[in-house]
Design an enzyme around this catalytic site. Structure first.
Site, short mmCIF file in Angstrom:
data_model
loop_
_atom_site.label_atom_id
_atom_site.label_comp_id
_atom_site.label_asym_id
_atom_site.label_seq_id
_atom_site.Cartn_x
_atom_site.Cartn_y
_atom_site.Cartn_z
N HIS A 1 -8.76 7.74 2.49
CA HIS A 1 -8.09 9.17 2.82
C HIS A 1 -9.25 10.02 2.25
O HIS A 1 -10.26 9.79 1.70
CB HIS A 1 -6.98 9.22 2.00
CG HIS A 1 -7.25 8.71 0.53
ND1 HIS A 1 -7.39 7.39 -0.02
CD2 HIS A 1 -7.61 9.57 -0.70
CE1 HIS A 1 -7.60 7.46 -1.18
NE2 HIS A 1 -7.64 8.56 -1.70
N ASN B 1 -13.37 9.16 -2.18
CA ASN B 1 -13.53 8.18 -2.91
C ASN B 1 -13.68 6.80 -2.37
O ASN B 1 -12.75 6.53 -1.76
CB ASN B 1 -12.56 8.23 -4.29
CG ASN B 1 -12.72 9.56 -5.26
OD1 ASN B 1 -13.99 10.10 -5.21
ND2 ASN B 1 -11.69 10.26 -5.47
N GLY C 1 -13.66 5.99 -8.77
CA GLY C 1 -12.32 6.15 -9.24
C GLY C 1 -11.17 5.69 -7.97
O GLY C 1 -10.13 6.77 -8.25
N CYS D 1 0.71 -1.20 0.00
CA CYS D 1 0.04 0.04 0.06
C CYS D 1 0.92 1.21 -0.02
O CYS D 1 1.67 1.39 0.81
CB CYS D 1 -0.91 -0.14 1.30
SG CYS D 1 -1.73 1.40 1.41
P1 5GP Z 1 -8.02 8.32 -4.95
O1 5GP Z 1 -8.17 8.60 -6.50
O2 5GP Z 1 -7.80 7.30 -4.41
O3 5GP Z 1 -9.39 9.05 -4.40
O4 5GP Z 1 -6.70 9.50 -4.52
C1 5GP Z 1 -5.61 8.93 -4.36
C2 5GP Z 1 -4.68 10.16 -4.63
O5 5GP Z 1 -3.52 10.00 -4.11
C3 5GP Z 1 -4.64 10.83 -6.00
O6 5GP Z 1 -5.09 12.07 -5.97
C4 5GP Z 1 -3.03 10.68 -6.34
O7 5GP Z 1 -2.77 11.70 -7.19
C5 5GP Z 1 -2.49 10.67 -4.96
N1 5GP Z 1 -1.40 9.77 -4.86
C6 5GP Z 1 -0.89 8.80 -5.40
N2 5GP Z 1 0.22 8.32 -5.14
C7 5GP Z 1 0.82 9.25 -4.53
C8 5GP Z 1 2.16 9.27 -3.76
O8 5GP Z 1 3.01 8.62 -3.79
N3 5GP Z 1 2.51 10.47 -3.07
C9 5GP Z 1 1.28 11.40 -2.89
N4 5GP Z 1 1.67 12.54 -2.11
N5 5GP Z 1 0.13 11.21 -3.63
C10 5GP Z 1 -0.22 10.27 -4.27
ZN ZN Z 2 -2.23 1.23 3.84
#
Ligand code: 5GP
Ligand code: ZN
Length: 114
Positions: free
Chosen positions: A97, A84, A90, A4
């Protein structure tokens, strides 16, 4: 969870620009910001998704919102909190988070059809 990304950020194995950290919650800037201010508030416990919140782990969610309140002090013109959960929403990182977006007018639509 060894595979993760957010657990790796929590463990310090992947760098991040931290805005806040305590024993239970971390907040860091999103790698791909969608607004002038875009950070993620993340419980340190690996809860995969909002559907996995239970009476046993919901204190982490409450703490996330306490941190959101702290970190948005001074955001006088407002901000948006987004979670989300699952494929249709998505969700790309399967660790609960909350996105906090601010710094510009965010528009009226909560979702765009694709
Ligand atoms: P989700 O699409 O799951 O709601 O949001 C995941 C978020 O995590 C995305 O906005 C993406 O830009 C961010 N994200 C993915 N990998 C990383 C990472 O390694 N570091 C940071 N700071 N953000 C990340
Ligand atoms: Zn985790």
């Amino acid at each position: 969870m060894s595979d993760c990304i957010f657990c790796k950020i929590i463990a310090g194995e992947i760098p991040s620009t931290k805005r806040y950290e305590d024993d239970d919650v971390i907040a860091f800037n999103d790698l791909n910001p969608q607004a002038p201010i875009h950070f993620l508030v993340v419980p340190k416990l690996h809860i995969p998704c909002a559907k996995d919140i239970t009476a046993e782990n919901s204190a982490y969610v409450a703490k996330c919102f306490e941190v959101i309140a702290k970190l948005t002090k001074g955001f006088d013109t407002g901000f948006r909190v987004i979670n989300n959960c699952g494929e249709d929403a998505g969700q790309s990182v399967k660790h609960l988070h909350f996105h906090v977006l601010a710094g510009r007018r965010l528009g009226e639509k909560l979702c765009a059809e694709i």
